[in-house]
Enzyme design. Structure first.
Site, PDB file in Angstrom:
ATOM      1  N   GLU A 290       0.849  -1.208   0.000  1.00 12.66           N
ATOM      2  CA  GLU A 290       0.000   0.000   0.000  1.00 12.66           C
ATOM      3  C   GLU A 290       0.877   1.247   0.000  1.00 12.66           C
ATOM      4  O   GLU A 290       0.587   2.232  -0.683  1.00 12.66           O
ATOM      5  CB  GLU A 290      -0.951   0.014   1.203  1.00 12.66           C
ATOM      6  CG  GLU A 290      -2.012  -1.071   1.164  1.00 12.66           C
ATOM      7  CD  GLU A 290      -2.765  -1.132  -0.154  1.00 12.66           C
ATOM      8  OE1 GLU A 290      -3.200  -0.082  -0.668  1.00 12.66           O
ATOM      9  OE2 GLU A 290      -2.903  -2.245  -0.700  1.00 12.66           O
ATOM     10  N   TRP A 293       1.875   1.834  -3.434  1.00 13.21           N
ATOM     11  CA  TRP A 293       0.914   2.547  -4.299  1.00 13.21           C
ATOM     12  C   TRP A 293       1.107   4.058  -4.183  1.00 13.21           C
ATOM     13  O   TRP A 293       0.925   4.810  -5.141  1.00 13.21           O
ATOM     14  CB  TRP A 293      -0.530   2.175  -3.937  1.00 13.21           C
ATOM     15  CG  TRP A 293      -0.995   0.925  -4.624  1.00 13.21           C
ATOM     16  CD1 TRP A 293      -1.050  -0.321  -4.076  1.00 13.21           C
ATOM     17  CD2 TRP A 293      -1.429   0.789  -5.991  1.00 13.21           C
ATOM     18  NE1 TRP A 293      -1.511  -1.218  -5.008  1.00 13.21           N
ATOM     19  CE2 TRP A 293      -1.756  -0.565  -6.197  1.00 13.21           C
ATOM     20  CE3 TRP A 293      -1.578   1.675  -7.045  1.00 13.21           C
ATOM     21  CZ2 TRP A 293      -2.220  -1.049  -7.416  1.00 13.21           C
ATOM     22  CZ3 TRP A 293      -2.042   1.198  -8.271  1.00 13.21           C
ATOM     23  CH2 TRP A 293      -2.360  -0.145  -8.446  1.00 13.21           C
ATOM     24  N   TRP A 321     -19.714  11.986 -20.171  1.00 16.76           N
ATOM     25  CA  TRP A 321     -20.129  12.259 -18.784  1.00 16.76           C
ATOM     26  C   TRP A 321     -21.411  13.071 -18.791  1.00 16.76           C
ATOM     27  O   TRP A 321     -21.658  13.856 -19.715  1.00 16.76           O
ATOM     28  CB  TRP A 321     -19.041  13.050 -18.044  1.00 16.76           C
ATOM     29  CG  TRP A 321     -17.702  12.394 -18.018  1.00 16.76           C
ATOM     30  CD1 TRP A 321     -16.573  12.841 -18.636  1.00 16.76           C
ATOM     31  CD2 TRP A 321     -17.329  11.181 -17.339  1.00 16.76           C
ATOM     32  NE1 TRP A 321     -15.524  11.984 -18.395  1.00 16.76           N
ATOM     33  CE2 TRP A 321     -15.950  10.966 -17.606  1.00 16.76           C
ATOM     34  CE3 TRP A 321     -18.009  10.259 -16.558  1.00 16.76           C
ATOM     35  CZ2 TRP A 321     -15.260   9.865 -17.103  1.00 16.76           C
ATOM     36  CZ3 TRP A 321     -17.318   9.172 -16.054  1.00 16.76           C
ATOM     37  CH2 TRP A 321     -15.969   8.981 -16.322  1.00 16.76           C
ATOM     38  N   ASN A 356     -10.820   2.961   2.685  1.00 19.19           N
ATOM     39  CA  ASN A 356     -10.416   2.736   1.289  1.00 19.19           C
ATOM     40  C   ASN A 356     -11.427   1.900   0.499  1.00 19.19           C
ATOM     41  O   ASN A 356     -11.761   2.215  -0.636  1.00 19.19           O
ATOM     42  CB  ASN A 356      -9.041   2.066   1.247  1.00 19.19           C
ATOM     43  CG  ASN A 356      -8.591   1.837  -0.183  1.00 19.19           C
ATOM     44  OD1 ASN A 356      -8.440   2.779  -0.942  1.00 19.19           O
ATOM     45  ND2 ASN A 356      -8.405   0.576  -0.556  1.00 19.19           N
ATOM     46  N   TRP A 374     -15.236  11.784 -13.309  1.00 22.27           N
ATOM     47  CA  TRP A 374     -14.412  11.457 -12.129  1.00 22.27           C
ATOM     48  C   TRP A 374     -13.816  12.710 -11.491  1.00 22.27           C
ATOM     49  O   TRP A 374     -13.563  12.751 -10.287  1.00 22.27           O
ATOM     50  CB  TRP A 374     -13.315  10.442 -12.477  1.00 22.27           C
ATOM     51  CG  TRP A 374     -12.245  10.893 -13.448  1.00 22.27           C
ATOM     52  CD1 TRP A 374     -12.230  10.682 -14.793  1.00 22.27           C
ATOM     53  CD2 TRP A 374     -11.029  11.596 -13.149  1.00 22.27           C
ATOM     54  NE1 TRP A 374     -11.095  11.215 -15.354  1.00 22.27           N
ATOM     55  CE2 TRP A 374     -10.329  11.785 -14.365  1.00 22.27           C
ATOM     56  CE3 TRP A 374     -10.446  12.074 -11.978  1.00 22.27           C
ATOM     57  CZ2 TRP A 374      -9.097  12.441 -14.456  1.00 22.27           C
ATOM     58  CZ3 TRP A 374      -9.224  12.732 -12.059  1.00 22.27           C
ATOM     59  CH2 TRP A 374      -8.558  12.911 -13.282  1.00 22.27           C
ATOM     60  N   TRP A 397      -8.994   7.982  -8.161  1.00 28.21           N
ATOM     61  CA  TRP A 397     -10.169   8.218  -9.015  1.00 28.21           C
ATOM     62  C   TRP A 397      -9.975   7.631 -10.405  1.00 28.21           C
ATOM     63  O   TRP A 397     -10.882   7.012 -10.973  1.00 28.21           O
ATOM     64  CB  TRP A 397     -10.482   9.720  -9.078  1.00 28.21           C
ATOM     65  CG  TRP A 397     -11.307  10.106  -7.889  1.00 28.21           C
ATOM     66  CD1 TRP A 397     -10.843  10.624  -6.710  1.00 28.21           C
ATOM     67  CD2 TRP A 397     -12.716   9.933  -7.729  1.00 28.21           C
ATOM     68  NE1 TRP A 397     -11.886  10.797  -5.828  1.00 28.21           N
ATOM     69  CE2 TRP A 397     -13.041  10.393  -6.427  1.00 28.21           C
ATOM     70  CE3 TRP A 397     -13.731   9.456  -8.535  1.00 28.21           C
ATOM     71  CZ2 TRP A 397     -14.356  10.362  -5.935  1.00 28.21           C
ATOM     72  CZ3 TRP A 397     -15.043   9.429  -8.049  1.00 28.21           C
ATOM     73  CH2 TRP A 397     -15.343   9.882  -6.763  1.00 28.21           C
TER      74      TRP A 397
END
Ligand SMILES: Cc1cc2nc3c(=O)[nH]c(=O)nc-3n(C[C@H](O)[C@H](O)[C@H](O)COP(=O)(O)OP(=O)(O)OC[C@H]3O[C@@H](n4cnc5c(N)ncnc54)[C@H](O)[C@@H]3O)c2cc1C
Length: 497
Positions: A290, A293, A321, A356, A374, A397
């Site tokens: 993690e 990331w 969108w 998360n 987004w 996102w």
């Protein structure tokens, strides 16, 4: 780029440490370097101006106020006053250098598209005046240019990136160092802004009660969280991190964002615990990945400067969108009629943080079921998260929206009912954040619109009145999302290493 150490410095002239997203004394490379050459001045600049930074969201401002307050206290214990200034650092730093007769300026590096040219301009200006400049790696374990593919490029897929990055992470983390001996500069007094005058705290209304309850900004609070996590939650993290009702993660994200704790300390603490207790191997490795990331996200914004604003996969740039403010508002307020989504959005509003797993669910719901851009979700998170982070937020996102590097495929659409049932089976999370549903039996808690009238009546739920009806039918939302994907002019290609 190699660490840029300052050249020889005139003895007895003070050094200036420019604090940015590194509001701590422990394991602070810029501070440690400055301390080696004598007395220290310290400044924090609230950077303002169109090309200077992204304006801070409300929750970030709240955190920053308290974090600066703590840092001022810690520096004062060493006789160092933290000078507060707001404006353009390209003017402020040279002015301070002149006024305080500074011999060297030190700062830890940042990787934003807007901050890099600012830093470069200041460095050039100072060096032109014969002032040394030292810049350091501090907020990451791997700088974006350090970990390369076999052909010398940057990684676009996480797993090979992290495999290649771990040796650098370990080697760099081993060099963590404690706060140095500090000597404050006794020179001419310099007018500093007063923190309260920056008006970072909300007043009318004061919406920060939930934040105060949950968080202790500052270096001491950060270390407390790390210790608690290593002692109580690292064992079982791999599974526990998916259960939003459990305090099974580290809650370090805002502390890491503001640099109140060094990433080397966090990495080392996990590694040390894993060495001491072999049973922690698997959970520890999940935790390290993690942190990986976070490294990966930072290198994405470095190599793709428009990553925070633009879909990384070109095919998504023509995505249809819907841009519907009332739909967006229902999502922001936790009034979508899907309990796990609403619970997450209300947790965010109250505490400035969201689990998360639930971030993934609410983000998927917004971009897929509701077909909202987004970037609208990213902007709301930016305003409301205490850990709002340009790199991690955009990467999160874009991952969910399917348009990022190494993203989840867009056609994988989370079902908010089954996600709720899987990860909140006893309903503790939903009952905490959506109390109007608390009396519903588990069977209907994540799908109240399927409950028989009698069950709703006995649970005190009036759909459409005490709790909304679903803003969109799940199957219909799913189909609309897949149709929108199919309408893209270019096919969505896979990821490249
Ligand atoms: C849509 C979306 C938006 C997000 N926005 C942000 C954001 O603005 N700021 C932010 O810090 N994280 C963001 N994340 C990532 C993640 O949700 C948070 O880092 C995590 O929930 C923070 O809680 P924790 O500190 O207890 O995490 P832990 O599980 O204890 O993880 C430890 C640390 O690793 C880092 N980390 C964990 N997961 C990720 C991840 N997926 N990507 C990058 N770093 C990670 C964080 O620094 C975190 O503090 C986002 C995720 C999604 C899906």
């Amino acid at each position: 780029m190699q660490p840029a150490h300052p050249g020889p410095q005139t003895p007895n002239r003070p050094s200036l440490v420019w604090f940015r997203e590194d509001l701590r004394l422990d394991d602070h490379p810029a501070l440690a370097a400055a301390a080696q050459s004598g007395p220290i001045c310290a400044v924090y600049i609230l950077e303002e101006g169109e090309d200077l930074s992204r304006p801070l969201g409300g929750a970030l401002k709240w955190w920053l106020h308290h974090s600066l307050d703590r840092l001022q206290e810690s520096l004062a214990e060493h006789g160092i006053g933290l000078i507060l200034k707001r404006g353009d650092p390209r003017h402020i730093i040279p002015e301070l250098v002149q006024h305080l007769d500074i011999g060297a300026v030190h700062w830890n590096r940042r990787y934003y598209a807007w901050s890099r040219p600012v830093d470069a301009a200041i460095k050039e200006e100072l060096r032109g005046r014969g002032v040394s400049v030292g810049t350091y790696k501090a907020s990451v374990l791997t700088e974006p240019w350090e970990v390369k593919t076999g052909s010398g490029g940057n990684f676009k897929v996480f797993t090979p990136f992290f495999r290649a990055a771990q040796a650098t992470c370990d080697a760099w983390a081993e060099q963590a160092s404690p706060a140095p001996q500090l000597v404050g500069h006794r020179g001419p007094a310099l007018a500093s802004d007063v923190l309260a005058d920056w008006a970072l705290l909300p007043t009318k209304p004061d919406w920060a009660g939930g934040l105060r309850q949950m968080w202790q900004p500052g270096e001491a609070g950060a270390h407390k969280r790390l210790t608690q996590f290593i002692e109580k939650a690292l064992l079982g993290y791999g599974e526990g991190r998916n259960i939003p009702a459990k305090p099974a993660t580290s809650f370090l994200s805002p502390h890491l964002h503001f640099g109140e704790i060094s990433i080397r300390r966090v990495w080392n603490a996990a590694r040390a615990a894993m060495r001491a207790n072999p049973a922690l191997q698997t959970d520890g490795q999940v935790f390290l990945s993690e942190l990986g990331w976070r490294e990966f996200s930072t290198q994405l914004i470095y190599h793709y400067e428009d990553f925070p604003e633009e879909s990384w996969k070109e095919a998504f740039r023509s995505f249809p969108w819907k841009h519907d403010p009332s739909t967006l508002r229902a999502w922001q307020r936790g009034q979508t009629g899907y309990p796990i989504v609403d619970a997450g959005m209300r947790q965010l509003w109250k505490t400035g943080w969201m689990h998360n797993r639930v971030r993934m669910i609410v983000a998927s719901f917004l971009v897929k079921h509701l077909l909202q851009d987004w970037r609208a979700g990213e902007a709301w998170f930016w305003d409301t998260l205490v850990d709002a982070d340009v790199a991690n937020n955009a990467a999160g996102w874009q991952w969910v929206a399917g348009c990022g590097a190494d993203a989840a495929p867009y056609f994988r659409i989370f079902n908010p009912m089954s996600q709720g049932e899987k990860f909140d089976p006893d309903g503790h999370y939903v009952r905490t954040w959506v109390p109007e549903l608390a009396k519903l039996p588990n069977k209907y808690l994540h799908r109240p619109f399927e409950a028989p009238t009698e069950v709703l009546r006995l649970s005190g739920v009036q759909l459409g009145r005490s709790y909304p009806l679903p803003i969109v039918n799940h199957e219909k939302g799913r189909k609309q999302a897949l149709d929108a994907l199919a309408s893209l002019k270019q096919p969505v290609t896979g990821d490249l290493i």
